[in-house]
Design an enzyme around this catalytic site. Structure first.
Site, mmCIF file in Angstrom:
data_model
loop_
_atom_site.group_PDB
_atom_site.id
_atom_site.type_symbol
_atom_site.label_atom_id
_atom_site.label_comp_id
_atom_site.label_asym_id
_atom_site.label_seq_id
_atom_site.Cartn_x
_atom_site.Cartn_y
_atom_site.Cartn_z
ATOM 1 N N GLU A 119 57.269 66.787 51.730
ATOM 2 C CA GLU A 119 56.306 67.717 51.118
ATOM 3 C C GLU A 119 56.115 69.007 51.930
ATOM 4 O OE1 GLU A 119 52.926 65.118 50.675
ATOM 5 O OE2 GLU A 119 53.870 64.029 49.046
ATOM 6 N N GLU A 155 59.415 58.500 43.781
ATOM 7 C CA GLU A 155 58.091 57.850 43.787
ATOM 8 C C GLU A 155 57.517 57.737 42.375
ATOM 9 O OE1 GLU A 155 55.447 59.575 46.700
ATOM 10 O OE2 GLU A 155 57.061 59.923 48.131
HETATM 11 C C1 GLA Z 1 53.018 60.900 48.735
HETATM 12 C C2 GLA Z 1 53.877 60.335 49.853
HETATM 13 C C3 GLA Z 1 54.006 58.847 49.753
HETATM 14 C C4 GLA Z 1 52.705 58.176 49.406
HETATM 15 C C5 GLA Z 1 52.144 58.778 48.159
HETATM 16 C C6 GLA Z 1 50.864 58.114 47.750
HETATM 17 O O1 GLA Z 1 53.672 61.091 47.561
HETATM 18 O O2 GLA Z 1 55.172 60.889 49.898
HETATM 19 O O3 GLA Z 1 54.472 58.357 50.971
HETATM 20 O O4 GLA Z 1 51.792 58.296 50.465
HETATM 21 O O5 GLA Z 1 51.894 60.127 48.417
HETATM 22 O O6 GLA Z 1 50.870 56.755 47.962
#
Ligand code: GLA
Length: 349
Positions: A154, A261
């Site tokens: 990020e 994710e």
């Molecule tokens: C972000 C992170 C993950 C996780 C999510 C929420 O997307 O990359 O590692 O912490 O938030 O669970």
């Protein structure tokens, strides 16, 4: 019914994020349906180097006040984090994966939300460089077989700027990402290096992600664009079109894509929905069906699709911005690990 990994064997590998806390109860489901796993938190800096110093006072921060910086004791453990480690939770997942022939996505090497808050702010650039080197060295020796690593999680700004303002950028300079990815290449020469971010379908953010991966690619420092894909069951046609357009633009870079994710949130934070659970579940099913329809069109470019969890019993969405604990149904298995209609829909596509 086929398993998920069988159903997608000609498209991409499928993965799940797992946590050491509930791995035992999820193990047979994970081994049956998934080719890869990601540690939900266990490989992050603060998990591998647990600390006893205070977390920031978020209430103060929300009020716009600056919390007091912690007093540093035993400074050497921050300069050389190998002095203080706990690999046990990540080891549990890594071992499970190896035993079952499951590949591991490394997540992550550096993240502005997992570092000794208030401490790094007081270190010099040289000390942070030493810290990073020591951390990468340690992790590369401890987990030599992760096939891919999210390098700086990020890193892109959320508000239309290019890079997020983080302690790493502040200390190491605007071009810090080139150095960090180069270091990752050096320590993880056999792993794919991934640039992972969220809100990746937002046109402004997409532009910054493309700029960043372009600069990294010129130097052969990145292999994969990671699209987190935290999506919402209340999305409309326009959102799906934007997702498809974005994946097309990411694919045009020539890099591989990972969906890192995926989950389908049922709650509109600004306007909590009053829909009954069955309707929400139907919306989740339909969203999974549509999003997998798009992923299938990127066969050969998308290499892996990872769902952020296994059962609705354990999801970060049950807590995040959800003080009233409204039920959420973001995953493919219900609270008792029974396959949901969403799973059937993407398997029997
Ligand atoms: C972000 C992170 C993950 C996780 C999510 C929420 O997307 O990359 O590692 O912490 O938030 O669970």
């Amino acid at each position: 019914m086929q398993t998920l990994k069988e159903a997608y064997k000609n498209y991409f590998t499928v993965g799940a994020a797992v946590s050491a806390h509930w791995l035992d109860e999820a193990a047979s489901t994970v081994a049956e349906h998934f080719n890869t796993v990601t540690c939900e938190n266990e490989m992050k800096y603060n998990s591998i180097h647990p600390h006893d110093y205070p977390r920031p006072d978020f209430r103060k921060m929300r009020r716009g006040e600056k919390p007091d910086p912690p007093v540093i004791t035993r400074r050497e453990r921050f300069v050389d984090p190998s002095l203080e480690t706990d690999f046990a939770p990540a080891d549990k997942i890594y071992r499970f994966a190896k035993e079952h022939g499951i590949a591991v996505r490394g997540h992550n090497l550096m993240w502005h939300a997992s570092y000794p808050w208030g401490i790094f702010e007081q270190l010099t650039a040289e000390e942070i460089r030493k810290n990073t080197l020591s951390h990468f060295n340690l992790v590369s020796q401890h987990f030599p077989d992760c096939y891919c690593w999210d390098v700086v999680n990020e890193a892109v700004d959320d508000h239309g700027g290019y890079l997020r303002q983080t302690v790493f950028k502040e200390k190491l300079g605007d071009d810090y990402l080139l150095d960090i990815y180069a270091l990752a290449r050096q320590y993880f020469p056999d792993a794919e290096l991934c640039c992972n971010d969220y809100n990746e379908y937002n046109p402004q953010k997409r532009e910054s992600i493309l700029k960043l991966v372009g600069r990294l690619k010129e130097r052969n420092l990145v292999d994969v664009i990671g699209c987190q894909c935290h999506i919402n069951a209340l999305m409309g046609d326009k959102d799906f079109e934007e997702i498809k357009r974005s994946l097309g633009m990411y694919a045009d870079t020539g890099l591989k894509l990972h969906i890192t994710e995926l989950d389908v949130n049922c709650i509109d934070w600004k306007n909590p929905t009053a829909l009954p659970p069955e309707d929400l579940q139907n919306k989740v099913t339909e969203t999974y069906r549509r999003i997998f329809g798009i992923f299938r069109e990127f066969k050969g470019v998308i290499e892996n699709v990872t769902v952020w969890g296994v059962s609705d019993r354990h999801s970060w969405l049950n807590g995040f911005k959800n003080e009233e604990h409204r039920r959420n149904y973001p995953l493919l298995f219900d609270e008792n690990y029974r396959p949901k209609d969403a799973l059937k829909a993407i398997i029997e596509f």
